[in-house]
Design a protein around this motif. Structure first.
Motif, PDB file in Angstrom:
ATOM      1  N   ASP A  55       0.832  -1.211   0.000  1.00 27.35           N
ATOM      2  CA  ASP A  55       0.000   0.000   0.000  1.00 27.35           C
ATOM      3  C   ASP A  55       0.868   1.264   0.000  1.00 27.35           C
ATOM      4  O   ASP A  55       0.588   2.219  -0.721  1.00 27.35           O
ATOM      5  N   GLN A  56       1.915   1.264   0.810  1.00 23.29           N
ATOM      6  CA  GLN A  56       2.815   2.420   0.864  1.00 23.29           C
ATOM      7  C   GLN A  56       3.526   2.597  -0.480  1.00 23.29           C
ATOM      8  O   GLN A  56       3.639   3.716  -0.987  1.00 23.29           O
ATOM      9  N   LYS A  58       2.410   1.646  -3.434  1.00 22.69           N
ATOM     10  CA  LYS A  58       1.431   2.117  -4.419  1.00 22.69           C
ATOM     11  C   LYS A  58       1.193   3.622  -4.291  1.00 22.69           C
ATOM     12  O   LYS A  58       1.004   4.304  -5.295  1.00 22.69           O
ATOM     13  N   ARG A  59       1.215   4.136  -3.064  1.00 23.07           N
ATOM     14  CA  ARG A  59       1.031   5.580  -2.858  1.00 23.07           C
ATOM     15  C   ARG A  59       2.215   6.382  -3.418  1.00 23.07           C
ATOM     16  O   ARG A  59       2.066   7.526  -3.830  1.00 23.07           O
ATOM     17  N   ASN A  60       3.409   5.790  -3.417  1.00 21.40           N
ATOM     18  CA  ASN A  60       4.612   6.501  -3.858  1.00 21.40           C
ATOM     19  C   ASN A  60       4.870   6.388  -5.359  1.00 21.40           C
ATOM     20  O   ASN A  60       5.647   7.177  -5.908  1.00 21.40           O
ATOM     21  N   ARG A  62       4.630   6.850  -9.244  1.00 24.87           N
ATOM     22  CA  ARG A  62       4.143   7.893 -10.144  1.00 24.87           C
ATOM     23  C   ARG A  62       4.300   7.421 -11.587  1.00 24.87           C
ATOM     24  O   ARG A  62       5.025   6.465 -11.864  1.00 24.87           O
ATOM     25  N   LYS A  92      -1.726   3.566 -13.891  1.00 24.78           N
ATOM     26  CA  LYS A  92      -0.935   4.640 -13.284  1.00 24.78           C
ATOM     27  C   LYS A  92       0.254   5.018 -14.171  1.00 24.78           C
ATOM     28  O   LYS A  92       0.918   6.017 -13.928  1.00 24.78           O
TER      29      LYS A  92
END
Length: 192
Positions: A55-56, A58-60, A62, A92
């Motif tokens: 999850d972390q 995926k948030r980072n 770009r 993404k």
């Protein structure tokens, strides 16, 4: 390979239990050009979709970043979960490279392989649905209850209907029958 313009190379590692070591995966990712500080990981079954490290990561991620994994199975155990993650990466704009399988989503061959995986996942979902329906039909043929056992018997529904028709409130009828109002509404949606 670590930073090209505004792109970053990330790595992801996963083991299922604390008894397993991540050292081999970390070494392979570093050898493939992933900076150690960009490696995220989890100690959890690949069947779990919610993973803190993933999850972390995926948030980072770009657009135009690259995610490197030692093997595709590190992303997840089920094909449908892996395809869900592949779709996330493609949407993404993140490139994926797997070291063991040699998959690279930035190439036409890699995209074709991702398409094959998506087709296989769709096939897997269709088979699961088909097997479940066959099992339900077999149970019905044997006279077994399919799905959840009804909370109220036909007699209790008749009693509830009578009480409601006599002017009792749904709250009092539900309390007297030791059921929730939602259950009462499902059993007797309308009363006179």
């Amino acid at each position: 390979m670590a930073n090209t313009s505004n792109t970053t190379v990330f790595g992801y590692i996963r083991v299922s239990t604390k008894k397993q070591s991540t050292d081999q995966q970390i070494d392979a990712l570093i050898a493939a050009g992933v900076p150690a500080e960009n490696i995220y990981g989890d100690v959890i079954s690949g069947a779990k979709w919610d993973r803190d490290g993933l999850d972390q990561l995926k948030r980072n991620l770009r657009k135009d970043d690259t995610l490197v994994v030692v093997a595709l199975d590190r992303l997840g155990r089920s094909l449908s979960e892996m395809v869900k993650l592949l779709e996330f990466l493609v949407n993404k704009g993140v490139k994926l490279r797997t070291l063991r399988e040699g998959i690279d989503l930035s190439t036409p061959t890699g995209r074709m392989i991702a398409g094959i995986f998506a087709s296989l996942a769709e096939y897997e979902r269709a088979l699961i649905i088909e097997r479940a329906e066959v099992a339900r039909e077999a149970a019905r043929a044997r006279g077994k209850q399919i799905g959840r056992t009804p909370k109220l018997t036909a007699e209790q529904i008749a009693d509830a209907t009578t009480l409601l028709a006599s002017g009792k409130s749904r709250v009092s009828v539900a309390k007297s029958m030791n059921i929730s109002r939602a259950t009462l509404y499902r059993a007797v949606p309308i009363h006179m």
